[in-house]
Design a protein around this motif. Structure first.
Motif, PDB file in Angstrom:
ATOM      1  N   ASP A 145       0.853  -1.178   0.000  1.00 57.39           N
ATOM      2  CA  ASP A 145       0.000   0.000   0.000  1.00 57.39           C
ATOM      3  C   ASP A 145       0.898   1.240   0.000  1.00 57.39           C
ATOM      4  OD1 ASP A 145      -1.811   2.051   0.563  1.00 57.39           O
ATOM      5  OD2 ASP A 145      -3.005   0.802   1.894  1.00 57.39           O
ATOM      6  N   ALA A 146       0.741   2.099  -1.004  1.00 53.67           N
ATOM      7  CA  ALA A 146       1.657   3.232  -1.178  1.00 53.67           C
ATOM      8  C   ALA A 146       1.654   4.186   0.014  1.00 53.67           C
ATOM      9  CB  ALA A 146       1.309   3.998  -2.458  1.00 53.67           C
ATOM     10  N   MET A 245      -1.202  12.852   7.270  1.00 53.68           N
ATOM     11  CA  MET A 245      -0.061  12.828   8.176  1.00 53.68           C
ATOM     12  C   MET A 245      -0.005  11.581   9.051  1.00 53.68           C
ATOM     13  SD  MET A 245       1.706  15.475   7.513  1.00 53.68           S
ATOM     14  CE  MET A 245       2.753  15.592   8.960  1.00 53.68           C
ATOM     15  N   ASN A 246      -1.101  10.841   9.199  1.00 53.26           N
ATOM     16  CA  ASN A 246      -1.120   9.706  10.127  1.00 53.26           C
ATOM     17  C   ASN A 246      -0.624   8.406   9.500  1.00 53.26           C
ATOM     18  OD1 ASN A 246      -3.567  10.093   8.623  1.00 53.26           O
ATOM     19  ND2 ASN A 246      -4.520   8.433   9.773  1.00 53.26           N
ATOM     20  N   TYR A 247       0.019   8.483   8.333  1.00 53.92           N
ATOM     21  CA  TYR A 247       0.578   7.296   7.680  1.00 53.92           C
ATOM     22  C   TYR A 247       2.067   7.498   7.411  1.00 53.92           C
ATOM     23  CZ  TYR A 247      -4.232   5.779   6.905  1.00 53.92           C
ATOM     24  OH  TYR A 247      -5.533   5.384   7.081  1.00 53.92           O
ATOM     25  N   PRO A 248       2.837   6.398   7.314  1.00 56.18           N
ATOM     26  CA  PRO A 248       4.278   6.527   7.034  1.00 56.18           C
ATOM     27  C   PRO A 248       4.573   7.262   5.735  1.00 56.18           C
ATOM     28  CG  PRO A 248       3.775   4.302   7.781  1.00 56.18           C
ATOM     29  CD  PRO A 248       2.456   4.986   7.573  1.00 56.18           C
ATOM     30  N   GLY A 249       3.695   7.130   4.753  1.00 57.56           N
ATOM     31  CA  GLY A 249       3.922   7.778   3.454  1.00 57.56           C
ATOM     32  C   GLY A 249       3.346   9.170   3.363  1.00 57.56           C
ATOM     33  N   ARG A 250       3.201   9.856   4.495  1.00 62.55           N
ATOM     34  CA  ARG A 250       2.577  11.178   4.515  1.00 62.55           C
ATOM     35  C   ARG A 250       3.219  12.112   3.487  1.00 62.55           C
ATOM     36  NH1 ARG A 250       4.988  10.021   9.238  1.00 62.55           N
ATOM     37  NH2 ARG A 250       6.925  11.083   9.808  1.00 62.55           N
ATOM     38  N   GLY A 251       2.340  12.763   2.717  1.00 67.26           N
ATOM     39  CA  GLY A 251       2.798  13.690   1.694  1.00 67.26           C
ATOM     40  C   GLY A 251       2.977  13.043   0.329  1.00 67.26           C
ATOM     41  N   ARG A 252       3.070  11.720   0.264  1.00 65.16           N
ATOM     42  CA  ARG A 252       3.221  11.035  -1.034  1.00 65.16           C
ATOM     43  C   ARG A 252       1.931  11.203  -1.846  1.00 65.16           C
ATOM     44  NH1 ARG A 252       6.352   7.317  -3.094  1.00 65.16           N
ATOM     45  NH2 ARG A 252       7.356   6.791  -1.097  1.00 65.16           N
ATOM     46  N   LEU A 253       2.061  11.480  -3.136  1.00 61.85           N
ATOM     47  CA  LEU A 253       0.896  11.596  -4.002  1.00 61.85           C
ATOM     48  C   LEU A 253       0.435  10.205  -4.430  1.00 61.85           C
ATOM     49  CD1 LEU A 253       1.840  14.656  -6.249  1.00 61.85           C
ATOM     50  CD2 LEU A 253       0.307  14.598  -4.269  1.00 61.85           C
ATOM     51  N   VAL A 254      -0.872   9.939  -4.242  1.00 61.44           N
ATOM     52  CA  VAL A 254      -1.412   8.615  -4.535  1.00 61.44           C
ATOM     53  C   VAL A 254      -2.802   8.744  -5.170  1.00 61.44           C
ATOM     54  CG1 VAL A 254      -0.182   7.512  -2.618  1.00 61.44           C
ATOM     55  CG2 VAL A 254      -2.493   8.416  -2.250  1.00 61.44           C
ATOM     56  N   TYR A 255      -3.216   7.633  -5.773  1.00 59.90           N
ATOM     57  CA  TYR A 255      -4.627   7.461  -6.126  1.00 59.90           C
ATOM     58  C   TYR A 255      -5.223   6.666  -4.972  1.00 59.90           C
ATOM     59  CZ  TYR A 255      -8.729   5.834  -8.791  1.00 59.90           C
ATOM     60  OH  TYR A 255     -10.015   5.547  -9.228  1.00 59.90           O
ATOM     61  N   PRO A 256      -5.988   7.303  -4.069  1.00 52.21           N
ATOM     62  CA  PRO A 256      -6.400   6.650  -2.827  1.00 52.21           C
ATOM     63  C   PRO A 256      -7.280   5.424  -3.067  1.00 52.21           C
ATOM     64  CG  PRO A 256      -6.724   9.031  -2.700  1.00 52.21           C
ATOM     65  CD  PRO A 256      -6.429   8.706  -4.131  1.00 52.21           C
ATOM     66  N   GLY A 257      -7.099   4.441  -2.207  1.00 49.23           N
ATOM     67  CA  GLY A 257      -7.879   3.226  -2.307  1.00 49.23           C
ATOM     68  C   GLY A 257      -9.370   3.458  -2.129  1.00 49.23           C
ATOM     69  N   PHE A 258      -9.748   4.400  -1.238  1.00 49.03           N
ATOM     70  CA  PHE A 258     -11.176   4.607  -1.001  1.00 49.03           C
ATOM     71  C   PHE A 258     -11.862   5.180  -2.238  1.00 49.03           C
ATOM     72  CE2 PHE A 258      -9.503   8.774   0.190  1.00 49.03           C
ATOM     73  CZ  PHE A 258     -10.457   9.665  -0.289  1.00 49.03           C
ATOM     74  N   LEU A 259     -11.138   5.975  -3.044  1.00 51.17           N
ATOM     75  CA  LEU A 259     -11.715   6.468  -4.295  1.00 51.17           C
ATOM     76  C   LEU A 259     -11.879   5.327  -5.298  1.00 51.17           C
ATOM     77  CD1 LEU A 259     -10.004   9.913  -5.048  1.00 51.17           C
ATOM     78  CD2 LEU A 259     -12.371   9.463  -4.391  1.00 51.17           C
ATOM     79  N   GLN A 260     -10.896   4.443  -5.337  1.00 54.78           N
ATOM     80  CA  GLN A 260     -11.008   3.286  -6.220  1.00 54.78           C
ATOM     81  C   GLN A 260     -12.191   2.422  -5.807  1.00 54.78           C
ATOM     82  OE1 GLN A 260      -7.019   1.384  -6.738  1.00 54.78           O
ATOM     83  NE2 GLN A 260      -6.351   3.070  -5.464  1.00 54.78           N
ATOM     84  N   HIS A 261     -12.362   2.245  -4.503  1.00 56.28           N
ATOM     85  CA  HIS A 261     -13.474   1.430  -4.003  1.00 56.28           C
ATOM     86  C   HIS A 261     -14.814   2.047  -4.384  1.00 56.28           C
ATOM     87  CE1 HIS A 261     -16.280  -0.091  -0.843  1.00 56.28           C
ATOM     88  NE2 HIS A 261     -15.693  -1.226  -1.179  1.00 56.28           N
TER      89      HIS A 261
END
Length: 449
Positions: A145-146, A245-261
């Motif tokens: 998970d990114a 901010m509450n994830y290790p990859g904070r600030g990384r640009l992603v296509y979020p899983g919840f949008l995909q869902h």
């Protein structure tokens, strides 16, 4: 702020989902004295449904601890064969204390299953792995998970995906390897093997490509149309978000899983509503087997991961909008991708007759590109009545597809008469996103394959 607002909404909902879970357990049969009250079954069913709609879904486990074949049961242990920032290479290793059977499984071919990085976790291929373990040594790519990858690890593009596949093939050993790619990874897998062949490196014995978008100009589906009807800038501005901010990859640009869902659910909303209604009724009726089947399906279906923005946008552009692979114009890390350079690898393509994700002919297009492979080393299978998931999971996969995949791999497993392929005289340098090559196989434990 959209991703951050989503996280705030989840945090606000958590006490209510936990309360619904506790209420469902209290009113369920065998729970507490509350289960004896009139209407307790309706209260329990309604609260469990509320809990399952609002809860967080974590990555499921493969949960493969044994495999049965020819009236024998082999214990199976899941091992980490190699770990890179965005992916783990997993090994499912069988054990036996029978020397004769140990020799049999040690002689069986190695198979690398390349799982899609397209929203769901690699556990979606649990049935694929379990079935392959009957006759093969099985590895699988387990994408991370990114949002869990720190930004110090750098980005992850489609070029990096190709480089990862090359690294995994070299780590396992191409000379005795068969690669099965399911859906999206058919494109980067074909690119990786093409580049390795062009450099003179050993390539896998066979490629099995299942339901993948090799050429999305063939029989476009609703998924293909969605990717082409809007410019790349639309995807960049509307579906790409920074990790909170509450994830290790904070600030990384992603296509979020919840949008995909949300997109998955929007494709068939009536089907999902009916499934949840039936789940509620099954709980009231006490039909626990069907209710458990519903839980298993949605535990997997609702568990999604974030995709790196670079990789997602590259895929939209390269695969769906510009069709660079079938047009012969794809360049990966400065090297042209030319599938015609593949000569020592057999090719099997598999499509589902009713596939609504990768349309008819999209995967079969690989044969048009791989002109260096002899006709006798190529085959195609169209599975009648099968949709996208039916070609790698479920009854049709086990009874129709797997026997032909197994036989194809066995037929191209190599023999003394097969010409030996040579490694390049000068090893090519590792590309961006890879570690150094030359990983050795892990030490073999007594009684293992």
């Amino acid at each position: 702020m959209f991703y951050q607002m989503h996280e705030l909404g989840r945090a606000w909902m958590k006490p209510w989902t936990l309360l619904a879970d506790a209420t469902a357990r209290a009113y369920a049969p065998g729970g507490t004295w509350l289960s004896q009250l009139a209407g307790a079954d309706q209260v329990a069913a309604a609260n469990e449904l509320l809990y399952r709609i609002g809860k967080d879904y974590e990555k499921p486990a493969f949960d493969i601890h044994s495999v049965e074949h020819n009236d024998r049961t082999y214990p199976v242990v899941q091992l980490d064969a190699l770990e890179l920032p965005f992916c783990k290479l997993l090994r499912f290793k069988r054990y036996t204390d029978d020397p004769a059977h140990l020799e049999v499984i040690r002689a069986q071919p190695r198979v690398l299953v390349v799982a899609p990085l397209s929203g769901h976790h690699a556990t979606l291929l649990r049935d694929t792995v379990r079935t392959l373990l009957r006759d093969h040594k099985v590895y699988i790519t387990d994408w991370v998970d990114a949002r869990m990858v720190p930004t110090e690890s750098g980005g992850f593009s489609l070029d990096d995906y190709v480089a990862y596949i090359e690294t995994f093939i070299r780590h396992i050993g191409a000379e005795d390897l068969h690669v099965i790619s399911v859906c999206q990874p058919t494109v980067p897998v074909l690119a990786a093997v093409s580049l390795m062949a062009a450099r003179g490196e050993p390539t896998p014995r066979s490629l099995v490509m299942m339901g993948g978008p090799i050429d999305t100009r063939q029989s476009p589906t609703a998924v293909n149309n969605l990717a082409t009807e809007k410019p790349l800038s639309w995807f960049q501005h509307n579906v790409i978000h920074p990790v909170p901010m509450n994830y290790p990859g904070r600030g990384r640009l992603v296509y979020p899983g919840f949008l995909q869902h949300m997109g998955f659910m929007a494709m068939n909303p009536e089907r999902h509503l009916e499934s949840h209604r039936a789940f509620y009724e099954n709980l009231i009726k006490g039909d626990l087997e069907d209710a458990q089947a519903h839980r298993r399906f949605y535990d997997e279906y609702n568990a999604v991961l974030d995709m790196p923005a670079e990789y997602y946008l590259d895929t939209i552009r390269v695969v769906f909008q510009q069709h660079l692979l079938p047009r012969g114009r794809w360049v990966v890390a400065g090297e042209p991708v030319d599938p015609s350079r593949i000569t020592d690898t057999a090719l099997l393509t598999v499509e589902g007759e009713l596939d609504d994700i990768s349309g008819e002919g999209q995967t079969r297009a690989a044969h048009t590109l791989c002109t260096g492979i002899a006709e006798t080393d190529r085959a195609h299978l169209t599975v009648e009545g099968a949709g996208h998931y039916g070609i790698f999971s479920g009854r049709r996969w086990r009874n129709q597809v797997y026997p032909q995949v197994r036989d194809f791999i066995a037929a191209h497993g190599g023999s003394a008469a097969t010409p030996q392929r040579t490694a390049p005289k000068t090893p090519s340098p590792p590309r961006k996103g890879t570690r150094k090559n030359g990983f050795g196989p892990p030490p073999r434990k007594p009684g293992s394959e």
